[in-house]
Design a protein around this motif. Structure first.
Motif, PDB file in Angstrom:
ATOM      1  N   GLN A 111       0.840  -1.199   0.000  1.00 55.17           N
ATOM      2  CA  GLN A 111       0.000   0.000   0.000  1.00 55.17           C
ATOM      3  C   GLN A 111       0.878   1.253   0.000  1.00 55.17           C
ATOM      4  O   GLN A 111       0.576   2.231  -0.691  1.00 55.17           O
ATOM      5  N   ALA A 112       1.975   1.215   0.761  1.00 54.23           N
ATOM      6  CA  ALA A 112       2.865   2.367   0.835  1.00 54.23           C
ATOM      7  C   ALA A 112       3.577   2.607  -0.492  1.00 54.23           C
ATOM      8  O   ALA A 112       3.713   3.751  -0.945  1.00 54.23           O
ATOM      9  N   LEU A 113       4.035   1.523  -1.123  1.00 58.92           N
ATOM     10  CA  LEU A 113       4.774   1.647  -2.381  1.00 58.92           C
ATOM     11  C   LEU A 113       3.858   1.720  -3.598  1.00 58.92           C
ATOM     12  O   LEU A 113       4.332   1.977  -4.709  1.00 58.92           O
ATOM     13  N   ASN A 114       2.568   1.450  -3.367  1.00 56.69           N
ATOM     14  CA  ASN A 114       1.593   1.419  -4.464  1.00 56.69           C
ATOM     15  C   ASN A 114       2.051   0.469  -5.562  1.00 56.69           C
ATOM     16  O   ASN A 114       2.073   0.791  -6.759  1.00 56.69           O
ATOM     17  N   ALA A 115       2.451  -0.729  -5.113  1.00 51.94           N
ATOM     18  CA  ALA A 115       2.963  -1.725  -6.051  1.00 51.94           C
ATOM     19  C   ALA A 115       2.739  -3.115  -5.481  1.00 51.94           C
ATOM     20  O   ALA A 115       2.660  -3.297  -4.264  1.00 51.94           O
ATOM     21  N   THR A 116       2.622  -4.092  -6.360  1.00 52.96           N
ATOM     22  CA  THR A 116       2.551  -5.485  -5.952  1.00 52.96           C
ATOM     23  C   THR A 116       3.963  -6.049  -5.946  1.00 52.96           C
ATOM     24  O   THR A 116       4.670  -5.965  -6.958  1.00 52.96           O
ATOM     25  N   LEU A 117       4.393  -6.575  -4.822  1.00 50.39           N
ATOM     26  CA  LEU A 117       5.768  -7.048  -4.672  1.00 50.39           C
ATOM     27  C   LEU A 117       5.849  -8.552  -4.861  1.00 50.39           C
ATOM     28  O   LEU A 117       5.002  -9.299  -4.371  1.00 50.39           O
ATOM     29  N   ASP A 118       6.869  -8.974  -5.553  1.00 44.07           N
ATOM     30  CA  ASP A 118       7.104 -10.400  -5.788  1.00 44.07           C
ATOM     31  C   ASP A 118       8.592 -10.685  -5.603  1.00 44.07           C
ATOM     32  O   ASP A 118       9.420 -10.200  -6.373  1.00 44.07           O
ATOM     33  N   PRO A 119       8.940 -11.420  -4.531  1.00 42.50           N
ATOM     34  CA  PRO A 119       8.050 -12.050  -3.547  1.00 42.50           C
ATOM     35  C   PRO A 119       7.480 -11.014  -2.584  1.00 42.50           C
ATOM     36  O   PRO A 119       8.019  -9.919  -2.474  1.00 42.50           O
ATOM     37  N   PRO A 120       6.403 -11.354  -1.871  1.00 47.64           N
ATOM     38  CA  PRO A 120       5.804 -10.412  -0.920  1.00 47.64           C
ATOM     39  C   PRO A 120       6.790 -10.042   0.181  1.00 47.64           C
ATOM     40  O   PRO A 120       7.651 -10.832   0.571  1.00 47.64           O
ATOM     41  N   PHE A 121       6.663  -8.830   0.680  1.00 44.89           N
ATOM     42  CA  PHE A 121       7.499  -8.374   1.796  1.00 44.89           C
ATOM     43  C   PHE A 121       7.207  -9.220   3.033  1.00 44.89           C
ATOM     44  O   PHE A 121       6.059  -9.462   3.382  1.00 44.89           O
ATOM     45  N   ASN A 122       8.263  -9.664   3.710  1.00 43.06           N
ATOM     46  CA  ASN A 122       8.130 -10.496   4.906  1.00 43.06           C
ATOM     47  C   ASN A 122       8.969  -9.888   6.031  1.00 43.06           C
ATOM     48  O   ASN A 122      10.201  -9.883   5.951  1.00 43.06           O
ATOM     49  N   PRO A 123       8.340  -9.363   7.080  1.00 46.43           N
ATOM     50  CA  PRO A 123       9.095  -8.693   8.148  1.00 46.43           C
ATOM     51  C   PRO A 123       9.982  -9.636   8.949  1.00 46.43           C
ATOM     52  O   PRO A 123      10.902  -9.192   9.634  1.00 46.43           O
ATOM     53  N   TYR A 124       9.684 -10.919   8.866  1.00 49.96           N
ATOM     54  CA  TYR A 124      10.429 -11.905   9.652  1.00 49.96           C
ATOM     55  C   TYR A 124      11.594 -12.522   8.872  1.00 49.96           C
ATOM     56  O   TYR A 124      12.313 -13.362   9.404  1.00 49.96           O
ATOM     57  N   GLU A 125      11.794 -12.072   7.652  1.00 49.54           N
ATOM     58  CA  GLU A 125      12.771 -12.720   6.769  1.00 49.54           C
ATOM     59  C   GLU A 125      14.211 -12.369   7.124  1.00 49.54           C
ATOM     60  O   GLU A 125      15.108 -13.207   7.032  1.00 49.54           O
ATOM     61  N   ASN A 126      14.476 -11.122   7.499  1.00 52.09           N
ATOM     62  CA  ASN A 126      15.835 -10.687   7.813  1.00 52.09           C
ATOM     63  C   ASN A 126      15.786  -9.424   8.662  1.00 52.09           C
ATOM     64  O   ASN A 126      14.710  -8.861   8.905  1.00 52.09           O
ATOM     65  N   SER A 127      16.949  -8.960   9.095  1.00 54.58           N
ATOM     66  CA  SER A 127      17.012  -7.821  10.010  1.00 54.58           C
ATOM     67  C   SER A 127      16.528  -6.520   9.379  1.00 54.58           C
ATOM     68  O   SER A 127      15.850  -5.719  10.038  1.00 54.58           O
ATOM     69  N   VAL A 128      16.867  -6.282   8.118  1.00 55.86           N
ATOM     70  CA  VAL A 128      16.435  -5.048   7.468  1.00 55.86           C
ATOM     71  C   VAL A 128      14.913  -5.010   7.348  1.00 55.86           C
ATOM     72  O   VAL A 128      14.273  -3.992   7.639  1.00 55.86           O
ATOM     73  N   ASN A 129      14.322  -6.103   6.910  1.00 54.32           N
ATOM     74  CA  ASN A 129      12.859  -6.155   6.812  1.00 54.32           C
ATOM     75  C   ASN A 129      12.218  -5.962   8.175  1.00 54.32           C
ATOM     76  O   ASN A 129      11.194  -5.281   8.313  1.00 54.32           O
ATOM     77  N   PHE A 130      12.795  -6.587   9.204  1.00 50.36           N
ATOM     78  CA  PHE A 130      12.259  -6.426  10.556  1.00 50.36           C
ATOM     79  C   PHE A 130      12.309  -4.962  10.990  1.00 50.36           C
ATOM     80  O   PHE A 130      11.346  -4.445  11.561  1.00 50.36           O
TER      81      PHE A 130
END
Length: 318
Positions: free
Chosen positions: A147-166
């Motif tokens: 919603q923030a980027l106004n784009a569909t991400l592939d693969p989907p953003f995952n907050p638990y995947e790594n430190s930066v995403n978290f």
């Protein structure tokens, strides 16, 4: 004609009565409506209902932060730490252990237990309410980033995947609560309530500063597969929160346009603030619109699939 002393006393009485009337009007505006007038709170505390409402409302955000940080750092949530603090509320949706560096996991663990302490502090002052149903799933965070980027991400953003995403996911939450504490502060009537809020605000502000600093250090790092930098993502998240809050600019990313940083001198913006570098404020209505992801305090969703709790939040849903 009365003596000067009696005249002075009468003047003081008039001032006090006017002040009491103004305060009563303020309480009416701040959720102190019949039949709720009076003094309430946890056993041993005597707070006006307006203070109780304004201290209970943040429990929604504190529950959310507790669940996200504890699950990310420890692999379990509040039920495993102190089930009594949940008040019997339903388990959160989608929490999981995050793949973090030892340093970031250490920080997240500290945040986790800080949030547990916040829940204790609030519930020692007001009765509170059970933990609402919370959605901290990777899918929900993924929707927010899209919603923030106004784009569909592939693969989907995952907050638990790594430190930066978290850290990016962490950027989404504490700042919202911080602005709520700033907004509530001038509306509180008692020193007891103001002292508690100041303590909560101090730590929430520090958490946000730590998150922003760690992200600022990684500002030019590009998110794998998405072709967008960390600082750019924070700007989009802040823009989204401004849009959902519907009250103008009360949110800023890690880098701002020339002239918009502190004193108009820097473009780096490691701590968000207005033109005087004072923290922005938000009302409960603005906060609900943001955490629901709908921009509307009467339309729940996002982190709160069944809506937030407390008399203020419920008042928007009826």
């Amino acid at each position: 004609m009365g003596s000067p002393a009696s005249t002075a006393v009468a003047a003081v009485v008039v001032v006090l009565l006017c002040g009491a009337s103004a305060r009563a009007q303020d309480m009416d505006k701040e959720w102190a409506r019949p039949p709720y007038r009076g003094f309430f709170g946890a056993p041993g505390s005597m707070l006006p209902q307006s203070d109780v409402d304004l201290l209970e409302f943040p429990l929604n955000l504190e529950y959310l932060e507790t669940e996200f940080f504890c699950w990310s750092a420890l692999g379990y949530g509040l039920d495993a730490i102190d089930a009594n603090l949940t008040g019997g509320g339903p388990p959160s949706i989608g929490g999981q252990s995050a793949s973090l560096t030892p340093f970031v996991r250490d920080v997240a663990t500290q945040f986790c237990y800080q949030e547990v302490g916040h829940l204790r502090a609030i519930k020692q002052t007001v009765r509170g309410f059970p933990r609402p149903l919370l959605d901290i799933s990777a899918a929900n965070f993924g929707k927010i980033i899209e919603q923030a980027l106004n784009a569909t991400l592939d693969p989907p953003f995952n907050p638990y995947e790594n430190s930066v995403n978290f850290l990016i996911a962490s950027y989404i939450i504490p700042y919202v609560g911080l602005t709520g504490y700033v907004g509530a502060n001038p509306k509180l009537l008692t020193p007891q309530a103001r002292k508690l809020l100041a303590g909560l605000l101090g730590v929430e502000s520090a958490q946000d500063a730590v998150i922003r600093t760690l992200l600022y250090e990684r500002g030019m790092t590009r998110l794998a597969s998405y072709g967008v930098g960390v600082a750019e993502v924070t700007a989009h998240i802040s823009d989204l929160r401004n849009a959902l809050g519907r009250r103008g600019v009360k949110d800023e990313g890690l880098v701002v346009a020339p002239g918009q940083g502190p004193e108009g001198v820097t473009v780096g913006n490691v701590i968000a603030g207005d033109h005087l570098s004072l923290a922005y404020d938000r009302t409960p209505e603005e906060i609900l619109g943001i955490v629901y992801g709908t921009g509307n305090p009467t339309q729940h969703g996002g982190f709160f699939p069944q809506g937030a709790d407390g008399r203020i939040a419920r008042g928007f849903l009826v």
